[in-house]
Scaffold this motif. Structure first.
Motif, PDB file in Angstrom:
ATOM      1  N   LEU A  64     -42.239 -60.451   8.512  1.00 14.86           N
ATOM      2  CA  LEU A  64     -41.484 -60.200   7.623  1.00 14.86           C
ATOM      3  C   LEU A  64     -42.595 -59.347   6.576  1.00 14.86           C
ATOM      4  N   LYS A  65     -43.754 -58.826   6.714  1.00 17.25           N
ATOM      5  CA  LYS A  65     -44.662 -58.167   6.045  1.00 17.25           C
ATOM      6  C   LYS A  65     -44.519 -56.607   6.992  1.00 17.25           C
ATOM      7  N   GLN A  66     -44.060 -56.824   7.985  1.00 21.00           N
ATOM      8  CA  GLN A  66     -43.439 -55.403   8.560  1.00 21.00           C
ATOM      9  C   GLN A  66     -42.423 -55.451   8.429  1.00 21.00           C
ATOM     10  N   LEU A  67     -41.024 -56.661   7.926  1.00 26.28           N
ATOM     11  CA  LEU A  67     -40.389 -56.144   7.695  1.00 26.28           C
ATOM     12  C   LEU A  67     -39.708 -55.431   6.368  1.00 26.28           C
ATOM     13  N   ASP A  68     -40.919 -55.589   5.490  1.00 30.25           N
ATOM     14  CA  ASP A  68     -41.229 -54.802   4.109  1.00 30.25           C
ATOM     15  C   ASP A  68     -41.446 -53.548   4.839  1.00 30.25           C
ATOM     16  N   VAL A  69     -41.662 -53.156   5.416  1.00 29.13           N
ATOM     17  CA  VAL A  69     -42.653 -51.609   5.754  1.00 29.13           C
ATOM     18  C   VAL A  69     -40.964 -51.353   6.208  1.00 29.13           C
ATOM     19  N   LEU A  70     -40.654 -51.557   7.267  1.00 27.44           N
ATOM     20  CA  LEU A  70     -39.498 -50.638   7.819  1.00 27.44           C
ATOM     21  C   LEU A  70     -38.079 -51.061   6.959  1.00 27.44           C
ATOM     22  N   THR A  71     -38.095 -51.963   5.274  1.00 30.57           N
ATOM     23  CA  THR A  71     -37.394 -51.598   4.244  1.00 30.57           C
ATOM     24  C   THR A  71     -37.614 -50.777   3.304  1.00 30.57           C
ATOM     25  N   SER A  72     -38.659 -50.492   2.932  1.00 27.24           N
ATOM     26  CA  SER A  72     -39.165 -49.464   2.873  1.00 27.24           C
ATOM     27  C   SER A  72     -38.698 -48.078   3.153  1.00 27.24           C
ATOM     28  N   ASP A  73     -39.408 -47.877   4.438  1.00 32.54           N
ATOM     29  CA  ASP A  73     -38.876 -46.874   4.854  1.00 32.54           C
ATOM     30  C   ASP A  73     -38.169 -46.548   5.026  1.00 32.54           C
ATOM     31  N   LEU A  74     -36.610 -47.443   5.223  1.00 37.45           N
ATOM     32  CA  LEU A  74     -35.220 -47.036   5.241  1.00 37.45           C
ATOM     33  C   LEU A  74     -34.541 -46.915   3.880  1.00 37.45           C
ATOM     34  N   GLN A  75     -35.306 -47.724   2.673  1.00 36.68           N
ATOM     35  CA  GLN A  75     -34.803 -47.472   1.371  1.00 36.68           C
ATOM     36  C   GLN A  75     -34.872 -45.409   1.170  1.00 36.68           C
ATOM     37  N   THR A  76     -36.267 -45.635   1.397  1.00 38.56           N
ATOM     38  CA  THR A  76     -36.576 -43.734   1.295  1.00 38.56           C
ATOM     39  C   THR A  76     -35.769 -43.121   2.063  1.00 38.56           C
ATOM     40  N   ASN A  77     -35.357 -43.080   3.612  1.00 45.14           N
ATOM     41  CA  ASN A  77     -34.937 -42.142   3.986  1.00 45.14           C
ATOM     42  C   ASN A  77     -33.511 -42.270   3.251  1.00 45.14           C
ATOM     43  N   TYR A  78     -32.962 -43.660   2.978  1.00 44.89           N
ATOM     44  CA  TYR A  78     -31.360 -44.106   2.264  1.00 44.89           C
ATOM     45  C   TYR A  78     -31.636 -42.707   1.313  1.00 44.89           C
ATOM     46  N   GLU A  79     -31.964 -42.782   0.530  1.00 42.59           N
ATOM     47  CA  GLU A  79     -32.508 -42.034  -1.231  1.00 42.59           C
ATOM     48  C   GLU A  79     -31.953 -40.127  -0.687  1.00 42.59           C
ATOM     49  N   LEU A  80     -32.936 -40.327   0.591  1.00 38.37           N
ATOM     50  CA  LEU A  80     -33.340 -38.840   1.232  1.00 38.37           C
ATOM     51  C   LEU A  80     -31.784 -38.206   1.085  1.00 38.37           C
ATOM     52  N   VAL A  81     -31.456 -39.499   2.248  1.00 37.57           N
ATOM     53  CA  VAL A  81     -29.561 -38.909   2.807  1.00 37.57           C
ATOM     54  C   VAL A  81     -29.052 -38.657   1.585  1.00 37.57           C
ATOM     55  N   SER A  82     -28.768 -39.775   0.809  1.00 40.69           N
ATOM     56  CA  SER A  82     -28.416 -39.976  -0.507  1.00 40.69           C
ATOM     57  C   SER A  82     -28.087 -38.442  -1.390  1.00 40.69           C
ATOM     58  N   ALA A  83     -29.493 -37.571  -1.704  1.00 44.44           N
ATOM     59  CA  ALA A  83     -29.656 -36.788  -2.595  1.00 44.44           C
ATOM     60  C   ALA A  83     -28.802 -35.007  -1.707  1.00 44.44           C
ATOM     61  N   MET A  84     -29.420 -35.585  -0.376  1.00 43.71           N
ATOM     62  CA  MET A  84     -28.583 -34.214   0.793  1.00 43.71           C
ATOM     63  C   MET A  84     -26.713 -34.208   1.111  1.00 43.71           C
ATOM     64  N   LEU A  85     -26.610 -35.851   0.790  1.00 44.40           N
ATOM     65  CA  LEU A  85     -25.460 -36.334   0.395  1.00 44.40           C
ATOM     66  C   LEU A  85     -24.588 -34.766  -0.815  1.00 44.40           C
ATOM     67  N   LYS A  86     -25.609 -35.164  -2.192  1.00 41.09           N
ATOM     68  CA  LYS A  86     -25.121 -34.790  -2.838  1.00 41.09           C
ATOM     69  C   LYS A  86     -25.094 -33.095  -2.836  1.00 41.09           C
ATOM     70  N   ASN A  87     -25.955 -32.992  -2.724  1.00 41.69           N
ATOM     71  CA  ASN A  87     -25.769 -31.155  -2.151  1.00 41.69           C
ATOM     72  C   ASN A  87     -25.379 -30.793  -0.850  1.00 41.69           C
ATOM     73  N   GLY A  88     -24.829 -32.103  -0.445  1.00 38.04           N
ATOM     74  CA  GLY A  88     -23.468 -31.205   1.082  1.00 38.04           C
ATOM     75  C   GLY A  88     -23.920 -31.157   2.071  1.00 38.04           C
ATOM     76  N   VAL A  89     -24.923 -31.197   2.231  1.00 39.80           N
ATOM     77  CA  VAL A  89     -26.390 -30.921   3.227  1.00 39.80           C
ATOM     78  C   VAL A  89     -25.990 -32.216   4.385  1.00 39.80           C
ATOM     79  N   ALA A  90     -25.316 -33.239   3.857  1.00 42.16           N
ATOM     80  CA  ALA A  90     -25.435 -34.510   4.888  1.00 42.16           C
ATOM     81  C   ALA A  90     -24.420 -35.748   5.066  1.00 42.16           C
ATOM     82  N   MET A  91     -23.747 -36.294   6.011  1.00 42.06           N
ATOM     83  CA  MET A  91     -22.733 -36.922   6.323  1.00 42.06           C
ATOM     84  C   MET A  91     -22.549 -38.505   5.407  1.00 42.06           C
ATOM     85  N   VAL A  92     -21.735 -38.964   5.464  1.00 48.27           N
ATOM     86  CA  VAL A  92     -21.369 -40.029   4.951  1.00 48.27           C
ATOM     87  C   VAL A  92     -22.130 -41.223   5.673  1.00 48.27           C
ATOM     88  N   SER A  93     -21.307 -40.824   6.610  1.00 49.69           N
ATOM     89  CA  SER A  93     -21.676 -41.107   7.900  1.00 49.69           C
ATOM     90  C   SER A  93     -23.299 -42.185   8.456  1.00 49.69           C
TER      91      SER A  93
END
Length: 421
Positions: free
Chosen positions: A157-186
């Motif tokens: 469960l601890k490792q899942l928390d670490v994985l979730t944090s990693d994925l969430q960080t990258n999700y926010e990164l993609v969201s920011a890039m999506l606003k700037n038109g340099v990433a895809m919704v997929s």
């Protein structure tokens, strides 16, 4: 006024804060409570009661024994005096005879039979208790499996928390890039899928943990909170300690039982002495020629000696010696098998120790690959699928490390359990 209200609120909430503290529990505490509350533990008292009853009955062998008997008989012929004296009537015995007797006997010496039976009763009670101790010892292994099962789930469960944090960080990164038109919704959708996968795994692990907690609660006969924290056991171990399993004491108690049985063989081949007094009423009395109903009394010392037991004495001793030799073979076999298990577990401990060293290197490398992948993705030269593979690979390495750590600890306690220390 505000200060007073604040203090009052603290006083009211203090018990609630105490109550809300996370419950902590240790492996040793679980093992002790499981043994104390296991239904089989009640057998100890039953064995002790049976021993006390038997010893009390044996002590009564030296109390006066009273027996009452009666007999009515008819015989076709009686003893006659084959002499006729003129003028003298010689009475004859009646063919119908009656008697009632009351006899009191007092044992003086029974050849040591009572003492030997007392020794057997005590030895058998000790053996049964130690056999029960062997059965109760196996509970430790069940508790170990449940306890380390819960710890393993907690690590996952601890490792899942670490994985979730990693994925969430990258999700926010993609969201920011999506606003700037340099990433895809997929790309964003791919991360969301991975986040949902982690949620599913968390549900599976949490459900399994609750089941393990409930089983552990049943064993220790105490409610354990689902949020309880299990204290991580220490990894101290001494490979030089000797085997101290309860089975060895059981073999020792069984050997003492056989030794006490030898004293019974000697006792039953000894003569027995007792005093007796008998009073009776019947026809005839002690005077066989008197046909009237009469009272009578007899007293004296009685000797009884069953010499026929001497025929089988040697073979009985040989049978017990054979049982003792068989018991010694069982003990040697048990020690051999236990040493084989200890060698195997010791090799596992060394293996996990070496694997954990490699786990650290693998995690460091996987982390570097992931960071490089994130950088490549930002620069548009890396696909999201590839980045997710890097993230999952690092998480898998961390999960493997946590599993090896738990397997290492569990192997140590398997060794201690097998060793009996």
């Amino acid at each position: 006024m505000k200060t007073k209200i604040h203090i009052l609120l603290q006083i009211c909430l203090f018990p609630c804060l105490l109550f809300s503290q996370i419950q902590e529990i240790s492996l040793e505490e679980c093992q002790r409570k499981a043994k104390d509350n296991y239904p089989l533990i009640r057998q100890y008292d039953l064995i002790s009661l049976a021993k006390d009853y038997n010893l009390d009955n044996l002590a009564k062998n030296y109390l006066p024994q009273v027996s009452l008997g009666g007999q009515a008989s008819y015989q076709s012929e009686v003893t006659k005096i084959p002499v006729k004296i003129p003028g003298i009537h010689i009475p004859e015995m009646n063919k119908d005879q009656y008697k009632i007797t009351l006899e009191v006997s007092q044992l003086i010496w029974d050849g040591g039979a009572t003492r030997s039976q007392s020794k057997i009763t005590q030895a058998n009670s000790d053996f049964e208790k130690q056999k029960l101790e062997v059965n109760l010892y196996s509970i430790r292994d069940k508790i170990n499996q449940l306890y380390f099962g819960i710890l393993t789930i907690d690590e996952q469960l601890k490792q899942l928390d670490v994985l979730t944090s990693d994925l969430q960080t990258n999700y926010e990164l993609v969201s920011a890039m999506l606003k700037n038109g340099v990433a895809m919704v997929s790309d964003q959708d791919l991360i969301r899928v991975e986040l949902l996968n982690t949620d599913q795994k968390r549900i599976e692990l949490t459900t399994l943990r609750i089941a393990y907690i409930k089983m552990l609660s049943l064993f220790i006969h105490e409610e354990i909170s689902e949020k309880a924290k299990l204290i991580l056991p220490d990894n101290n171990i001494d490979f030089s300690e000797e085997i101290n399993r309860p089975e060895l004491k059981m073999y020792e108690k069984q050997n003492l039982l056989y030794e006490s049985q030898e004293s019974t063989i000697k006792a039953k081949n000894m003569p027995k002495f007792s005093l007796f007094a008998q009073g009776g009423f019947g026809r005839p009395g002690l005077n066989m020629l008197n046909s009237d109903f009469r009272t009578y009394a007899v007293g004296g010392v009685r000797l009884s000696w069953n010499i026929g037991n001497l025929y089988t004495k040697k073979n009985e001793y040989r049978l017990i010696r054979n049982e003792m030799n068989s018991l010694e073979t069982q003990k040697e076999t048990f020690l051999f098998n236990t040493n084989v298990q200890l060698t195997q577990i010791q090799n596992e401990i060394v293996k996990y120790k070496m694997l954990m060293v490699k786990d650290k290197e693998i995690i460091q490398l996987r982390n570097r690959v992931k960071i490089a992948g994130e950088s490549k993705y930002k620069n548009g030269i890396y696909q999201m699928n590839d980045l997710i593979q890097d993230i999952n690979a690092e998480n898998k390495a961390r999960v493997t490390q946590s599993l090896h750590e738990m397997q290492f600890l569990q192997s140590i306690y398997n060794y201690k359990y097998t060793q009996g220390n």
